[in-house]
Design an enzyme around this catalytic site. Structure first.
Site, PDB file in Angstrom:
ATOM      1  N   SER A  20      -3.589 -10.579  -3.134  1.00  0.00           N
ATOM      2  CA  SER A  20      -4.567 -10.979  -2.119  1.00  0.00           C
ATOM      3  C   SER A  20      -5.394  -9.765  -1.718  1.00  0.00           C
ATOM      4  CB  SER A  20      -3.844 -11.584  -0.914  1.00  0.00           C
ATOM      5  OG  SER A  20      -2.871 -10.701  -0.416  1.00  0.00           O
TER       6      SER A  20
ATOM      7  N   ASP B  17       0.800  -1.228   0.000  1.00  0.00           N
ATOM      8  CA  ASP B  17       0.000   0.000   0.000  1.00  0.00           C
ATOM      9  C   ASP B  17       0.836   1.284   0.000  1.00  0.00           C
ATOM     10  OD1 ASP B  17      -2.551   1.080  -0.211  1.00  0.00           O
ATOM     11  OD2 ASP B  17      -2.751   1.370   1.958  1.00  0.00           O
TER      12      ASP B  17
ATOM     13  N   LYS C 178       1.393  -9.373 -12.272  1.00  0.00           N
ATOM     14  CA  LYS C 178       1.592  -9.496 -10.826  1.00  0.00           C
ATOM     15  C   LYS C 178       1.411 -10.978 -10.504  1.00  0.00           C
ATOM     16  CE  LYS C 178       0.331  -7.292  -6.479  1.00  0.00           C
ATOM     17  NZ  LYS C 178      -0.386  -6.154  -5.889  1.00  0.00           N
TER      18      LYS C 178
END
Length: 184
Positions: A41, A12, A37
C-alpha cells in the site's frame, strides 16, 4: 528452489532495501531469482492511471532482475495504511487463492524467491466477517524461514525481542537479523 522471507519489526525499517541487495547478489551470481510481496500500500499513480508498485520498482531497479513488475505483487493499493484496510477502502479484497497462485507461479519459474513482508509479521492481509489471515499465516503455510530487519534506534531491542519470540512461538524459523543504521 530456495525461498526466504524478509520480515521487519515494523514498516519502513529497510525490508525493501535488504530484499533488493539479496536479489542483486543472486542476479550478479547468475541465479534465476524473483521478488514477491503479497500486498503493498501507499503507492502512487502513473500518468496512465495505473499504480506503480513502489517497493517492487525499487527492488527491480537496484537488483537488476528482469522479472516484470506485474509479477511481483498481486495486490497494489494507493492508500497508505495496512493492506487489509487499504483493500477495504479501495474495494479490492485480498484473496488467499490469488496470493497463493502468484507465489506458486514464481516458485515454479525461478530458482530463488525473496519474499518481502508488509509491515511486521502480524500485519493482517484480510479481515472481515467471512475470513481473516495475516502475513504470519502465509509464512507458516509456505514453511518460510525469516530474515529479521530492524531499525537501529530507540526501542529496537524490544521490537526485535518481541518479534523473535513470536516467530519462535509460532515455529517460524528465524535465520538471521539485519539492522539498518540511520545517520542524521
Amino acid at each position: 528452489m530456495k525461498q526466504l522471507m524478509i520480515i521487519g519489526t515494523d514498516t519502513d525499517v529497510g525490508k525493501t532495501y535488504v530484499s533488493g541487495l539479496i536479489l542483486k547478489k543472486l542476479h550478479e551470481n547468475g541465479k534465476k531469482a524473483a521478488y514477491f510481496k503479497a500486498a503493498m500500500s501507499g503507492n502512487v499513480h502513473l500518468t496512465d492511471g495505473s499504480l506503480l508498485p513502489g517497493d517492487a520498482d525499487f527492488v527491480k531497479t537496484i537488483s537488476g532482475i528482469s522479472q516484470p513488475l506485474a509479477d511481483m505483487c498481486p495486490y497494489v493499493y494507493e492508500t497508505a495504511v495496512s493492506p487489509h484496510l487499504a483493500a477495504k477502502i479501495e474495494g479490492n479484497p485480498i484473496e488467499w487463492e490469488k496470493i497463493q497462485e502468484t507465489y506458486d507461479t514464481l516458485c515454479g519459474t525461478y530458482d530463488f524467491v525473496t519474499v518481502e513482508g508488509s509491515g511486521g509479521i502480524l500485519c493482517p492481509l484480510h479481515h472481515d466477517e467471512t475470513a481473516s489471515f495475516s502475513l504470519a499465516d502465509f509464512v507458516k503455510s509456505q514453511h518460510l524461514s525469516c530474515l529479521l530487519v530492524a531499525d537501529a534506534g530507540l526501542g529496537t531491542l524490544n521490537h526485535v525481542g518481541l518479534t523473535a519470540a513470536y516467530l519462535k512461538n509460532q515455529n517460524i524459523p528465524l535465520q538471521g537479523r539485519s539492522e539498518e543504521r540511520r545517520v542524521g
